[in-house]
Design an enzyme around this catalytic site. Structure first.
Site, PDB file in Angstrom:
ATOM      1  N   LYS A 317      20.446  23.008  58.028  1.00 30.80           N
ATOM      2  CA  LYS A 317      21.471  23.073  57.000  1.00 30.80           C
ATOM      3  C   LYS A 317      22.836  23.424  57.599  1.00 30.80           C
ATOM      4  O   LYS A 317      23.871  23.056  57.045  1.00 30.80           O
ATOM      5  CB  LYS A 317      21.078  24.075  55.909  1.00 30.80           C
ATOM      6  CG  LYS A 317      19.984  23.527  54.971  1.00 30.80           C
ATOM      7  CD  LYS A 317      20.440  22.271  54.203  1.00 30.80           C
ATOM      8  CE  LYS A 317      19.876  22.131  52.822  1.00 30.80           C
ATOM      9  NZ  LYS A 317      18.891  21.062  52.617  1.00 30.80           N
ATOM     10  N   THR A 359      12.814  15.914  47.916  1.00 24.24           N
ATOM     11  CA  THR A 359      11.796  15.430  48.854  1.00 24.24           C
ATOM     12  C   THR A 359      10.617  14.830  48.093  1.00 24.24           C
ATOM     13  O   THR A 359      10.154  13.727  48.407  1.00 24.24           O
ATOM     14  CB  THR A 359      11.317  16.593  49.753  1.00 24.24           C
ATOM     15  OG1 THR A 359      12.457  17.130  50.429  1.00 24.24           O
ATOM     16  CG2 THR A 359      10.305  16.128  50.776  1.00 24.24           C
TER      17      THR A 359
HETATM   18  N1  LIG Z   1       8.596  18.058  37.529  1.00 23.12           N
HETATM   19  C1  LIG Z   1       8.757  18.261  38.823  1.00 23.12           C
HETATM   20  N2  LIG Z   1       9.584  17.466  39.543  1.00 23.12           N
HETATM   21  C2  LIG Z   1       9.758  17.671  40.843  1.00 23.12           C
HETATM   22  N3  LIG Z   1       9.143  18.634  41.553  1.00 23.12           N
HETATM   23  C3  LIG Z   1       8.295  19.437  40.908  1.00 23.12           C
HETATM   24  C4  LIG Z   1       8.069  19.297  39.514  1.00 23.12           C
HETATM   25  N4  LIG Z   1       7.192  20.240  39.136  1.00 23.12           N
HETATM   26  C5  LIG Z   1       6.877  20.937  40.220  1.00 23.12           C
HETATM   27  N5  LIG Z   1       7.527  20.479  41.300  1.00 23.12           N
HETATM   28  C6  LIG Z   1       7.421  21.057  42.652  1.00 23.12           C
HETATM   29  O1  LIG Z   1       8.715  21.523  43.015  1.00 23.12           O
HETATM   30  C7  LIG Z   1       8.925  21.406  44.409  1.00 23.12           C
HETATM   31  C8  LIG Z   1      10.139  20.555  44.695  1.00 23.12           C
HETATM   32  O2  LIG Z   1      10.438  20.735  46.049  1.00 23.12           O
HETATM   33  P1  LIG Z   1      11.120  19.671  46.995  1.00 23.12           P
HETATM   34  O3  LIG Z   1      10.781  18.292  46.564  1.00 23.12           O
HETATM   35  O4  LIG Z   1      10.800  20.041  48.393  1.00 23.12           O
HETATM   36  O5  LIG Z   1      12.635  19.989  46.663  1.00 23.12           O
HETATM   37  P2  LIG Z   1      13.938  19.651  47.476  1.00 23.12           P
HETATM   38  O6  LIG Z   1      13.610  18.555  48.408  1.00 23.12           O
HETATM   39  O7  LIG Z   1      14.942  19.272  46.456  1.00 23.12           O
HETATM   40  O8  LIG Z   1      14.305  20.906  48.178  1.00 23.12           O
HETATM   41  C9  LIG Z   1       7.661  20.802  44.975  1.00 23.12           C
HETATM   42  O9  LIG Z   1       6.869  21.836  45.446  1.00 23.12           O
HETATM   43  C10 LIG Z   1       7.053  20.104  43.760  1.00 23.12           C
HETATM   44  O10 LIG Z   1       5.666  19.985  43.869  1.00 23.12           O
HETATM   45  C1  LIG Z   2      16.002  23.656  53.604  1.00 22.90           C
HETATM   46  C2  LIG Z   2      16.590  23.952  52.478  1.00 22.90           C
HETATM   47  O1  LIG Z   2      16.614  23.198  51.360  1.00 22.90           O
HETATM   48  P1  LIG Z   2      16.091  21.748  51.002  1.00 22.90           P
HETATM   49  O2  LIG Z   2      14.828  21.971  50.281  1.00 22.90           O
HETATM   50  O3  LIG Z   2      17.169  21.178  50.152  1.00 22.90           O
HETATM   51  O4  LIG Z   2      15.894  21.006  52.267  1.00 22.90           O
HETATM   52  C3  LIG Z   2      17.351  25.186  52.342  1.00 22.90           C
HETATM   53  O5  LIG Z   2      18.003  25.324  51.309  1.00 22.90           O
HETATM   54  O6  LIG Z   2      17.318  25.996  53.261  1.00 22.90           O
HETATM   55 MN   LIG Z   3      13.874  18.763  50.466  1.00 22.74          MN
END
Ligand SMILES: Nc1ncnc2c1ncn2[C@@H]1O[C@H](COP(=O)(O)OP(=O)(O)O)[C@@H](O)[C@H]1O
Ligand SMILES: C=C(OP(=O)(O)O)C(=O)O
Ligand SMILES: [Mn+2]
Ligand SMILES: [Ca+2]
Length: 625
Positions: A317, A359
């Site tokens: 980040k 993600t």
């Molecule tokens: N309705 C939903 N939509 C998206 N993610 C969800 C939902 N409900 C639960 N989750 C969970 O929330 C988390 C989202 O994390 P992630 O996709 O890694 O977020 P980001 O990439 O934005 O940091 C995951 O662990 C996913 O399984």
């Molecule tokens: C890694 C991070 O977030 P993200 O899930 O957006 O990758 C973070 O906020 O440190």
């Molecule tokens: Mn992510």
């Protein structure tokens, strides 16, 4: 067993079968294969590994430019690393050698002998007498061995991933991030209320830099990664990461773009360098320091120093912040978003603060993954900044997230997870270490990754808001003005664990859905986004991946399968043509129905009678930058 009075067994012993020895030999020998050529054990071991072949021919067939010898190239490379590690007060780099101090050093001591930068005769110190061993761009297998041998808390899980511990910090430390304020950054960057940029002066940066460099040079060995950021070849940035741990080196190997051997040979001087001293703290007597952790960014020097945290996400980040400065300078918009592309070339962006679903939702078996977290939008389309993905894995399941599940294999770094001590099977539900458990893997571990990670201009811009209050509908279609409003105000929640001290979803306004990483004022990014969306006819959407029908604690988080159906309807274009009705409060356009989603959940007023926080909520939503 029966015994008589003398304690002697009365059970008759069955005699053991007699061993038959060969009549002719006398000595048993195994003649099933040819004997090894080695005369000694050392010789045998030396047969096991063969030298990696030089990657480009050395005879100059590549062109008319003078090609340098392999020796000369290695000399230049070591000199460049020595220069990176130079103490600026002593004006000299350490003697560096390639290879592990414990094993046989590649390109042995004569290399170091010729290649350290000569120290001026003044200020001779013990540290200038010692060698720093450099483990340069090691392979995942080599890094596994280093981690397992030397770093406590490193284990191979049952699927082959490397489980690691990030130490005391299991999330980012935004309050410890400092940016050097100088004549140019003073005017260019966003400072003050709401800004993530907490100032420090150049001198203090140098104090911390020296502290990190001295620490790194005091170690037996350091890891050096030379890699790239940004798949757009015209805007590629060369980064060097100097770190103390194999875990950090493997993490960045996975997360940055991996150079080909040819690209590495011609790497030259990096555009940006990270000095990650990890566990070694900053000194609280140093001006500006408010804890033992400090993440310091100096844009003029193109350097970042990390002291007192081993959370690897700081590096990823931190570089993203740098891109949020460098790219807009080139009229390229940097985006805290995931990105994927359909079979017909339709690109979608997924903006969202950490943990909101970038993600999860960009990793879609029916679409090509361009990237999960950091992108650029230029006049040529979109490009991923990174070479890997960083997925949250709390409660990860094979059924709900099959592609991420399958990516957790050999080469993947698994941070802070709990596993069975014997089978090494990971329990993704276990939060004993942290809720912010993570997997970092190269993007090609996702089967339908789009390599190179670039695509045409986006058709849909999806703003993911994880609403802890449960006031936002699961999906609404936005006008351009509404898209800008939500983009700049960035109403969402900080989810537990991603930032130091956050224990439960906490409502926040995070400008550009990534306020922790932007460098310029939010309106600069917003203006670029508006211009691009308008020019390329992209539609904005607001998708609530958080709570609905009640706030965190009373309602439920919207089920992932429903969110996926909503996203499918956006991609397919069917939602664009659906019937909508306007909500009173926000003036949001809400679809009346979506295939596969119960209609009653589409309208929050059906589930929330009158949310107590609602009025407060509208008071908060104001743009007071
Ligand atoms: N309705 C939903 N939509 C998206 N993610 C969800 C939902 N409900 C639960 N989750 C969970 O929330 C988390 C989202 O994390 P992630 O996709 O890694 O977020 P980001 O990439 O934005 O940091 C995951 O662990 C996913 O399984
Ligand atoms: C890694 C991070 O977030 P993200 O899930 O957006 O990758 C973070 O906020 O440190
Ligand atoms: Mn992510
Ligand atoms: Ca592929």
């Amino acid at each position: 067993m029966a015994a008589n009075g003398n304690g002697v067994s009365t059970t008759p012993k069955s005699p053991l079968a007699r061993i038959q020895t060969q009549k002719n030999g006398g000595i048993c020998h195994d003649d099933s294969g040819k004997p090894v050529k080695a005369q000694t054990i050392d010789e045998l071991h030396s047969l096991q590994k063969k030298r990696s072949a030089p990657t480009t021919p050395l005879d100059g067939v590549q062109g008319t430019f003078a090609t340098i010898s392999e020796d000369e190239r290695q000399r230049q490379q070591l000199q460049s690393i020595s220069a990176s590690l130079a103490s600026l007060t002593r004006g000299t780099g350490p003697k560096v050698v390639r290879g592990d101090p414990a094993g046989k050093v590649q390109s042995v001591s004569h290399v170091a002998h010729h290649h350290h930068i000569e120290a001026p005769t003044i200020s001779v110190s013990d540290s200038s007498l010692k060698f720093t061993h450099v483990l340069y761009n090691l392979s995942p297998a080599e890094l596994y061995e280093q981690a397992i041998k030397y770093e406590k808390g490193s284990f191979i899980t049952s699927t082959g991933a490397l489980a690691t511990l990030s130490g005391a910090k299991t999330g980012r430390s935004p309050r410890d991030k400092r940016v050097v304020i100088d004549d140019s950054t003073q005017d260019e960057l966003w400072w003050g209320k709401g800004s993530p940029n907490i100032e420090m002066d150049e001198h203090t940066f140098m104090v911390n830099r020296e502290r990190a460099v001295d620490y790194l040079n005091s170690l037996d060995k350091v890891f050096v990664n030379d890699q790239f950021l940004n798949w757009d070849p015209q805007n590629r940035i060369k980064v060097r990461i100097v770190s103390a741990r194999a875990y950090h080196s493997l993490f960045m190997h996975n997360m940055c773009i991996r150079p080909t051997p040819e690209e590495l040979e011609n790497f030259g001087t990096p555009d940006f360098t990270i000095y990650n001293a990890g566990q070694f703290p900053c000194n609280r007597y140093t001006h500006y320091m408010t804890s033992s952790t400090s993440i310091d960014l100096n844009l003029a020097r193109r350097e970042m120093v990390i002291l007192g945290t081993q959370y690897a996400g700081e590096m990823k980040k931190g570089l993203f912040s740098v891109m949020h400065y460098l790219m807009p300078m080139r009229q390229i918009l940097s985006l805290h978003s995931g990105c994927n592309m359909g079979k017909d070339g339709d690109v979608a962006l997924f903006f969202g603060l950490s943990g909101t679903g970038k993600t999860t939702l960009s990793t879609d078996h029916n679409r090509y993954l361009i990237g999960d977290d950091e992108h650029c939008w230029s006049d040529n389309g979109v490009s991923n900044i990174e070479g890997g993905c960083y997925a949250k894995c709390i409660d990860l399941s094979r059924e709900k997230e099959p592609d991420i599940w399958n990516a957790i294999k050999f080469g993947t770094v698994l941070e802070n997870v709990v596993f069975d001590e014997h089978t090494r099977e990971v329990d993704y539900g276990d939060k004993s270490v942290t809720e912010n458990t993570r997997a970092a893997y190269p993007i090609e571990y996702i089967p339908n990754a789009k390599i190179p990670c670039v695509g045409p201009h986006p058709k849909n811009v999806i703003l993911l808001a994880c609403d802890a209050f449960g006031v936002l509908p699961p999906v609404s279609k936005l006008s351009l003005a509404q898209t800008m409003y939500h983009f700049i105000s960035g109403y969402t929640a900080l989810v537990a664990g991603t930032e130091d001290g956050i224990k439960e979803p906490t409502a926040t306004f995070s400008a550009c859905f990534g306020a922790a990483f932007i460098m310029l004022h939010p309106t600069k990014y917003a203006a670029m986004l508006a211009e691009k969306m308008q020019k390329h006819g992209a539609t904005g959407w607001l998708v609530n991946t958080g709570w609905s029908g009640g706030s965190y604690g009373s309602g439920n988080r919207i089920k992932l399968p429903y969110t996926r159906k909503i996203i499918d309807a956006i991609h397919s274009g069917s939602l664009l043509n659906a019937t909508y009705h306007k909500t009173e409060v926000f003036g949001l356009d809400i679809p009346t129905e979506i295939e596969g989603v119960p209609s009653e959940i589409l309208h929050p007023e059906n589930t929330v009678s009158c949310h107590p926080s609602l009025s407060l909520f509208f008071l908060w939503i104001r743009l007071d930058f």
